[in-house]
Design a protein around this motif. Structure first.
Motif, PDB file in Angstrom:
ATOM      1  N   LYS A  72       1.008  -1.332  -0.052  1.00 50.98           N
ATOM      2  CA  LYS A  72      -0.099  -0.162  -0.037  1.00 50.98           C
ATOM      3  C   LYS A  72       0.730   1.302   0.042  1.00 50.98           C
ATOM      4  CE  LYS A  72      -3.987  -2.315   0.229  1.00 50.98           C
ATOM      5  NZ  LYS A  72      -4.690  -2.515   1.515  1.00 50.98           N
ATOM      6  N   THR A  73       0.217   2.244  -0.486  1.00 51.43           N
ATOM      7  CA  THR A  73       1.249   3.664  -0.764  1.00 51.43           C
ATOM      8  C   THR A  73       0.712   4.569   0.505  1.00 51.43           C
ATOM      9  OG1 THR A  73      -0.301   4.485  -2.398  1.00 51.43           O
ATOM     10  CG2 THR A  73       1.415   3.274  -3.167  1.00 51.43           C
ATOM     11  N   ILE A  74       1.581   5.440   0.690  1.00 51.05           N
ATOM     12  CA  ILE A  74       1.381   6.553   1.677  1.00 51.05           C
ATOM     13  C   ILE A  74       1.461   7.835   0.958  1.00 51.05           C
ATOM     14  CG2 ILE A  74       1.634   7.421   3.882  1.00 51.05           C
ATOM     15  CD1 ILE A  74       1.136   4.325   3.895  1.00 51.05           C
ATOM     16  N   SER A  75       0.818   8.874   1.215  1.00 57.35           N
ATOM     17  CA  SER A  75       0.933  10.041   0.720  1.00 57.35           C
ATOM     18  C   SER A  75       0.747  11.135   2.124  1.00 57.35           C
ATOM     19  CB  SER A  75      -0.173  10.627   0.052  1.00 57.35           C
ATOM     20  OG  SER A  75      -0.188   9.832  -1.224  1.00 57.35           O
ATOM     21  N   TYR A  88       0.384  20.658  -1.604  1.00 56.71           N
ATOM     22  CA  TYR A  88       1.943  20.331  -1.518  1.00 56.71           C
ATOM     23  C   TYR A  88       1.926  18.985  -1.231  1.00 56.71           C
ATOM     24  CZ  TYR A  88       3.413  25.116  -1.696  1.00 56.71           C
ATOM     25  OH  TYR A  88       3.959  26.360  -1.954  1.00 56.71           O
ATOM     26  N   ALA A  89       2.352  17.935  -2.050  1.00 53.87           N
ATOM     27  CA  ALA A  89       2.667  16.690  -1.740  1.00 53.87           C
ATOM     28  C   ALA A  89       3.792  16.457  -1.258  1.00 53.87           C
ATOM     29  CB  ALA A  89       2.573  15.788  -2.954  1.00 53.87           C
ATOM     30  N   MET A  90       4.214  16.168   0.105  1.00 53.18           N
ATOM     31  CA  MET A  90       5.414  16.317   0.775  1.00 53.18           C
ATOM     32  C   MET A  90       6.341  14.973   0.709  1.00 53.18           C
ATOM     33  SD  MET A  90       5.090  19.405   1.589  1.00 53.18           S
ATOM     34  CE  MET A  90       6.500  19.654   2.307  1.00 53.18           C
ATOM     35  N   GLY A  91       7.624  15.158   0.437  1.00 50.49           N
ATOM     36  CA  GLY A  91       8.439  13.930   0.347  1.00 50.49           C
ATOM     37  C   GLY A  91       9.168  13.578   1.611  1.00 50.49           C
ATOM     38  N   ASP A  92      10.633  13.212   1.308  1.00 54.18           N
ATOM     39  CA  ASP A  92      11.175  12.613   2.553  1.00 54.18           C
ATOM     40  C   ASP A  92      12.356  13.709   3.306  1.00 54.18           C
ATOM     41  OD1 ASP A  92      12.784  12.685   0.489  1.00 54.18           O
ATOM     42  OD2 ASP A  92      13.786  10.681   0.671  1.00 54.18           O
ATOM     43  N   THR A  93      12.046  14.825   2.967  1.00 53.93           N
ATOM     44  CA  THR A  93      13.144  15.850   3.615  1.00 53.93           C
ATOM     45  C   THR A  93      12.798  16.807   4.049  1.00 53.93           C
ATOM     46  OG1 THR A  93      13.861  16.603   1.331  1.00 53.93           O
ATOM     47  CG2 THR A  93      15.103  14.736   2.113  1.00 53.93           C
ATOM     48  N   TYR A  94      11.392  17.063   4.150  1.00 54.61           N
ATOM     49  CA  TYR A  94      10.746  18.505   4.728  1.00 54.61           C
ATOM     50  C   TYR A  94      10.054  18.447   5.845  1.00 54.61           C
ATOM     51  CZ  TYR A  94      12.631  21.604   1.211  1.00 54.61           C
ATOM     52  OH  TYR A  94      13.268  22.516   0.109  1.00 54.61           O
ATOM     53  N   GLY A  95      10.270  17.221   6.606  1.00 51.43           N
ATOM     54  CA  GLY A  95       9.563  17.212   7.884  1.00 51.43           C
ATOM     55  C   GLY A  95       8.095  16.514   7.352  1.00 51.43           C
ATOM     56  N   ARG A  96       6.952  17.302   8.285  1.00 52.79           N
ATOM     57  CA  ARG A  96       5.745  16.698   8.109  1.00 52.79           C
ATOM     58  C   ARG A  96       5.409  15.107   8.257  1.00 52.79           C
ATOM     59  NH1 ARG A  96       7.597  21.447   5.657  1.00 52.79           N
ATOM     60  NH2 ARG A  96       6.018  23.030   6.294  1.00 52.79           N
ATOM     61  N   GLY A  97       6.400  14.328   8.635  1.00 48.14           N
ATOM     62  CA  GLY A  97       6.580  12.814   8.895  1.00 48.14           C
ATOM     63  C   GLY A  97       7.071  12.385   7.861  1.00 48.14           C
ATOM     64  N   GLY A  98       7.498  13.029   6.817  1.00 46.82           N
ATOM     65  CA  GLY A  98       8.135  12.344   5.475  1.00 46.82           C
ATOM     66  C   GLY A  98       9.527  11.655   5.869  1.00 46.82           C
TER      67      GLY A  98
END
Length: 325
Positions: free
Chosen positions: A196-199, A209-219
């Motif tokens: 399953k995928t997570i966004s 804004y779709a957040m990735g792996d380096t900007y906080g927000r749990g990424g």
């Protein structure tokens, strides 16, 4: 010659001898610690200072600083977790539910810190962003370390701040505890989700804004620590690209929305509640929304990626994903 003159001559002679003897003693300072082998580690520390290579050059930082002013708010929690409680920081830190308890007695400098107010606090270290227009003024007040956001991963940043402040042992201890936490939870989460995928989606007035792996927000937790999957489009545009996020239109939402969504409004514009997106038919038709696999996150508390904030974020993310099955 009177006895008083004789005594005066004797005293003067003794005093001169004492001064000469003192001048002949060694004034060599206490030896510094052994030199680090890595080129990106700080220079050896004396009893009182550490020479740290910051974004603004070499800075002599007090060993275990006691009066730190943090203007680069992302790093407040790093210092606090390492046992160094800043004396002042900017307003955003005070708004975080995860950091609020740590700010008791800390001076709130507001959104735009005043140089004179910082001077009055008599800091022994100031931590700023590398693009702060007042760096030169701050340097006249106290040693000033400028940090470039994203230069290091959150793991590396913790170790860097440990080197900078003489708290390397504590930084390594925190890192080990964090790794243990990941190793315990990761198999459970991956077993629960499979492919399953997570966004992570943050609506704003003109899009999302779709957040990735380096900007906080749990990424860093979702895509990094737990190794969970993004949608193919998000992986390409927001992660593999190195951007760390993707700015998309409402029409592109289905390509970026995963089977599970963590979301909060961006909060930095007129649509502070994200209602333009949340009330749209496209949002309501998403599989994650229909399956009740949407989890609200705090837009301020999830902005931070320090050890304190990430520990709290981790617990919520893991609980949400494992109990939703």
């Amino acid at each position: 010659m009177s006895i008083f003159k004789t005594f005066g001559m004797i005293f003067t002679t003794i005093l001169c001898v004492a001064i000469l003897a003192a001048c002949g003693q060694s004034t060599t300072p206490t030896a510094s610690t052994s030199a680090p082998t890595s080129t990106d580690t700080p220079a050896p520390a004396t009893d009182s200072t550490i020479t740290y290579q910051a974004a603004n050059g070499e800075v002599k930082v007090p060993n275990h600083p006691q009066r730190v002013v943090v203007l680069a708010d992302s790093y407040y929690g790093y210092l606090y977790a390492l046992g160094i409680k800043p004396i002042a920081t900017i307003d955003y830190v005070f708004q975080s539910t995860f950091l609020k308890e740590s700010t008791e007695g800390v001076t709130n400098l507001g959104d735009k810190p005043d140089v004179e107010k910082i001077l009055a606090l008599d800091p022994d270290l100031i931590v700023v962003w590398d693009n702060d227009a007042n760096i030169e003024k701050y340097q006249q007040i106290a040693p000033t370390v400028a940090i470039k956001y994203g230069q290091y991963t959150y793991q590396e940043q913790l170790q860097e701040i440990g080197k900078m402040t003489g708290t390397e042992d504590k930084a390594k201890e925190l890192a080990a505890t964090w790794e243990s936490k990941i190793n315990e939870a990761k198999p459970k989460v991956q077993a629960a989700l499979g492919d399953k995928t997570i966004s992570i989606l943050q609506p704003y007035a003109k899009g999302i804004y779709a957040m990735g792996d380096t900007y906080g927000r749990g990424g860093e937790i979702i895509y990094g620590a737990l190794g969970l999957k993004a949608t193919p489009m998000m992986q390409k545009e927001g992660i593999d690209s190195g951007a760390g996020f993707a700015s998309i239109s409402l029409e592109n939402l289905p390509d970026f929305a995963g089977d599970y969504i963590f979301t909060s409004p961006w909060g930095g514009d007129d649509d502070k509640d994200g209602n333009t997106v949340y009330n749209s038919s496209l949002w309501k038709d998403l599989p994650a929304v229909k399956s009740n696999h949407v989890y609200r996150i705090d837009p301020v508390a999830y902005y931070f990626n320090d050890p304190i904030s990430m520990n709290a974020q981790f617990d919520y993310i893991v609980k949400s994903l494992t109990q939703s099955q």
